[in-house]
Design a protein around this motif. Sequence first.
Motif, PDB file in Angstrom:
ATOM      1  N   SER A 244     -13.590 -25.018  -3.493  1.00 59.45           N
ATOM      2  CA  SER A 244     -14.324 -24.716  -2.261  1.00 59.45           C
ATOM      3  C   SER A 244     -13.689 -25.347  -1.027  1.00 59.45           C
ATOM      4  O   SER A 244     -13.999 -24.956   0.103  1.00 59.45           O
ATOM      5  CB  SER A 244     -15.774 -25.187  -2.387  1.00 59.45           C
ATOM      6  N   HIS A 245     -12.809 -26.326  -1.221  1.00 60.33           N
ATOM      7  CA  HIS A 245     -12.166 -26.974  -0.072  1.00 60.33           C
ATOM      8  C   HIS A 245     -10.832 -27.550  -0.504  1.00 60.33           C
ATOM      9  O   HIS A 245     -10.718 -28.141  -1.586  1.00 60.33           O
ATOM     10  CB  HIS A 245     -13.049 -28.090   0.489  1.00 60.33           C
ATOM     11  N   ILE A 246      -9.820 -27.351   0.332  1.00 59.97           N
ATOM     12  CA  ILE A 246      -8.496 -27.934   0.120  1.00 59.97           C
ATOM     13  C   ILE A 246      -8.122 -28.671   1.400  1.00 59.97           C
ATOM     14  O   ILE A 246      -8.042 -28.070   2.476  1.00 59.97           O
ATOM     15  CB  ILE A 246      -7.434 -26.858  -0.194  1.00 59.97           C
ATOM     16  N   ALA A 247      -7.911 -29.965   1.293  1.00 60.18           N
ATOM     17  CA  ALA A 247      -7.582 -30.761   2.484  1.00 60.18           C
ATOM     18  C   ALA A 247      -6.246 -30.311   3.067  1.00 60.18           C
ATOM     19  O   ALA A 247      -5.287 -30.059   2.325  1.00 60.18           O
ATOM     20  CB  ALA A 247      -7.527 -32.240   2.121  1.00 60.18           C
ATOM     21  N   PRO A 248      -6.135 -30.227   4.387  1.00 56.86           N
ATOM     22  CA  PRO A 248      -4.882 -29.805   5.008  1.00 56.86           C
ATOM     23  C   PRO A 248      -3.868 -30.927   5.172  1.00 56.86           C
ATOM     24  O   PRO A 248      -2.752 -30.697   5.650  1.00 56.86           O
ATOM     25  CB  PRO A 248      -5.340 -29.286   6.373  1.00 56.86           C
ATOM     26  N   VAL A 249      -4.241 -32.158   4.808  1.00 60.31           N
ATOM     27  CA  VAL A 249      -3.350 -33.316   4.971  1.00 60.31           C
ATOM     28  C   VAL A 249      -3.311 -34.126   3.674  1.00 60.31           C
ATOM     29  O   VAL A 249      -4.199 -34.017   2.832  1.00 60.31           O
ATOM     30  CB  VAL A 249      -3.804 -34.225   6.138  1.00 60.31           C
ATOM     31  N   PHE A 250      -2.274 -34.950   3.552  1.00 60.41           N
ATOM     32  CA  PHE A 250      -2.114 -35.837   2.403  1.00 60.41           C
ATOM     33  C   PHE A 250      -2.414 -37.271   2.823  1.00 60.41           C
ATOM     34  O   PHE A 250      -2.160 -37.670   3.965  1.00 60.41           O
ATOM     35  CB  PHE A 250      -0.681 -35.766   1.864  1.00 60.41           C
ATOM     36  N   ARG A 251      -2.926 -38.033   1.870  1.00 60.05           N
ATOM     37  CA  ARG A 251      -3.126 -39.459   2.119  1.00 60.05           C
ATOM     38  C   ARG A 251      -1.773 -40.150   2.202  1.00 60.05           C
ATOM     39  O   ARG A 251      -0.907 -39.938   1.354  1.00 60.05           O
ATOM     40  CB  ARG A 251      -3.947 -40.080   0.984  1.00 60.05           C
ATOM     41  N   HIS A 252      -1.620 -41.020   3.196  1.00 58.59           N
ATOM     42  CA  HIS A 252      -0.342 -41.713   3.351  1.00 58.59           C
ATOM     43  C   HIS A 252      -0.074 -42.667   2.195  1.00 58.59           C
ATOM     44  O   HIS A 252       1.071 -42.846   1.766  1.00 58.59           O
ATOM     45  CB  HIS A 252      -0.317 -42.486   4.676  1.00 58.59           C
ATOM     46  N   SER A 253      -1.130 -43.291   1.674  1.00 59.47           N
ATOM     47  CA  SER A 253      -0.946 -44.314   0.637  1.00 59.47           C
ATOM     48  C   SER A 253      -0.547 -43.712  -0.705  1.00 59.47           C
ATOM     49  O   SER A 253       0.300 -44.254  -1.418  1.00 59.47           O
ATOM     50  CB  SER A 253      -2.233 -45.131   0.476  1.00 59.47           C
ATOM     51  N   SER A 254      -1.138 -42.581  -1.058  1.00 60.98           N
ATOM     52  CA  SER A 254      -0.906 -42.001  -2.392  1.00 60.98           C
ATOM     53  C   SER A 254      -0.098 -40.714  -2.369  1.00 60.98           C
ATOM     54  O   SER A 254       0.329 -40.243  -3.425  1.00 60.98           O
ATOM     55  CB  SER A 254      -2.256 -41.724  -3.071  1.00 60.98           C
ATOM     56  N   ARG A 255       0.093 -40.112  -1.188  1.00 67.38           N
ATOM     57  CA  ARG A 255       0.768 -38.817  -1.069  1.00 67.38           C
ATOM     58  C   ARG A 255       0.034 -37.753  -1.880  1.00 67.38           C
ATOM     59  O   ARG A 255       0.637 -36.897  -2.513  1.00 67.38           O
ATOM     60  CB  ARG A 255       2.241 -38.897  -1.498  1.00 67.38           C
ATOM     61  N   GLN A 256      -1.291 -37.826  -1.866  1.00 63.34           N
ATOM     62  CA  GLN A 256      -2.125 -36.850  -2.554  1.00 63.34           C
ATOM     63  C   GLN A 256      -3.109 -36.223  -1.570  1.00 63.34           C
ATOM     64  O   GLN A 256      -3.453 -36.828  -0.553  1.00 63.34           O
ATOM     65  CB  GLN A 256      -2.894 -37.504  -3.713  1.00 63.34           C
ATOM     66  N   ALA A 257      -3.550 -35.008  -1.895  1.00 66.43           N
ATOM     67  CA  ALA A 257      -4.506 -34.294  -1.052  1.00 66.43           C
ATOM     68  C   ALA A 257      -5.820 -34.109  -1.812  1.00 66.43           C
ATOM     69  O   ALA A 257      -5.823 -33.906  -3.021  1.00 66.43           O
ATOM     70  CB  ALA A 257      -3.952 -32.931  -0.635  1.00 66.43           C
ATOM     71  N   ARG A 258      -6.910 -34.158  -1.088  1.00 64.73           N
ATOM     72  CA  ARG A 258      -8.242 -34.026  -1.675  1.00 64.73           C
ATOM     73  C   ARG A 258      -8.618 -32.553  -1.821  1.00 64.73           C
ATOM     74  O   ARG A 258      -8.396 -31.744  -0.911  1.00 64.73           O
ATOM     75  CB  ARG A 258      -9.270 -34.727  -0.784  1.00 64.73           C
ATOM     76  N   ILE A 259      -9.160 -32.202  -2.969  1.00 62.38           N
ATOM     77  CA  ILE A 259      -9.733 -30.875  -3.162  1.00 62.38           C
ATOM     78  C   ILE A 259     -11.165 -31.040  -3.658  1.00 62.38           C
ATOM     79  O   ILE A 259     -11.510 -32.053  -4.275  1.00 62.38           O
ATOM     80  CB  ILE A 259      -8.923 -30.001  -4.142  1.00 62.38           C
ATOM     81  N   GLU A 260     -11.986 -30.040  -3.363  1.00 59.61           N
ATOM     82  CA  GLU A 260     -13.372 -30.046  -3.820  1.00 59.61           C
ATOM     83  C   GLU A 260     -13.623 -28.790  -4.645  1.00 59.61           C
ATOM     84  O   GLU A 260     -13.186 -27.696  -4.274  1.00 59.61           O
ATOM     85  CB  GLU A 260     -14.337 -30.108  -2.633  1.00 59.61           C
ATOM     86  N   VAL A 261     -14.316 -28.967  -5.763  1.00 55.85           N
ATOM     87  CA  VAL A 261     -14.639 -27.863  -6.668  1.00 55.85           C
ATOM     88  C   VAL A 261     -16.151 -27.723  -6.741  1.00 55.85           C
ATOM     89  O   VAL A 261     -16.858 -28.681  -7.054  1.00 55.85           O
ATOM     90  CB  VAL A 261     -14.046 -28.111  -8.067  1.00 55.85           C
ATOM     91  N   ARG A 262     -16.636 -26.535  -6.456  1.00 55.00           N
ATOM     92  CA  ARG A 262     -18.076 -26.253  -6.482  1.00 55.00           C
ATOM     93  C   ARG A 262     -18.448 -25.707  -7.862  1.00 55.00           C
ATOM     94  O   ARG A 262     -17.855 -24.732  -8.336  1.00 55.00           O
ATOM     95  CB  ARG A 262     -18.421 -25.229  -5.397  1.00 55.00           C
TER      96      ARG A 262
END
Length: 204
Positions: free
Chosen positions: A86-104
């Motif tokens: 339901s959501h894909i973050a457009p940016v990555f975290r600087h610390s982990s180089r990972q992006a947040r996604i949300e699943v409904r």
Amino acid sequence: SAQINHDQTRVRLTWGDDSSRLVAERFASAGEYITAGTALLRLVQLNPIIAVAHVAEQEYQPLKLQQTVTLTTTALPQHLFQGVISHIAPVFRHSSRQARIEVRLDNQDELLKPGLFATLNIRLEHRPEALRLPEVAISERDGKRGVFVVSSDRNSVTWQTITTGIDEPPWSELLHPDLSGRQVVTLGQQLLQDGSAISLKSSD
């Protein structure tokens, strides 16, 4: 004045849908004096429920909104839940180089609870005619990945460098070269060199 003071003891909360919320945690008790901005309650919604994950750069690009996801939990290993991104973050975290996604996820039975650890399975790509190699056949020599291929006369082996694609244990996709129908060594590669003689036992 009394009416105003009485009205100030009530907190009204609304949201824009018909779904219910549950009180997960209370931070203030009846009779306490509080100031503006003080947290009173933590509310949670159980249906639908949102699962949060963080993906690395190599998995990020193929993700699409409304893509189907399956979810399993340690607490409910016999259940397989299904949802959509339901959501894909457009940016990555600087610390982990990972992006947040949300699943409904549909959670009408309310089996899933906030705070559970879960494993998400997302099909990033599907290749129905891919050529596969057993992972145990792949070894590394001089910084290159390859396999020992049995010669056509079945008397020797040749070291063949390979390029792999998708890894899905216990298999790896073979992109290059095409080894269709060829036999490869899956045990004892450390004892072999390019051109080593071998003797194959009969399968009978």
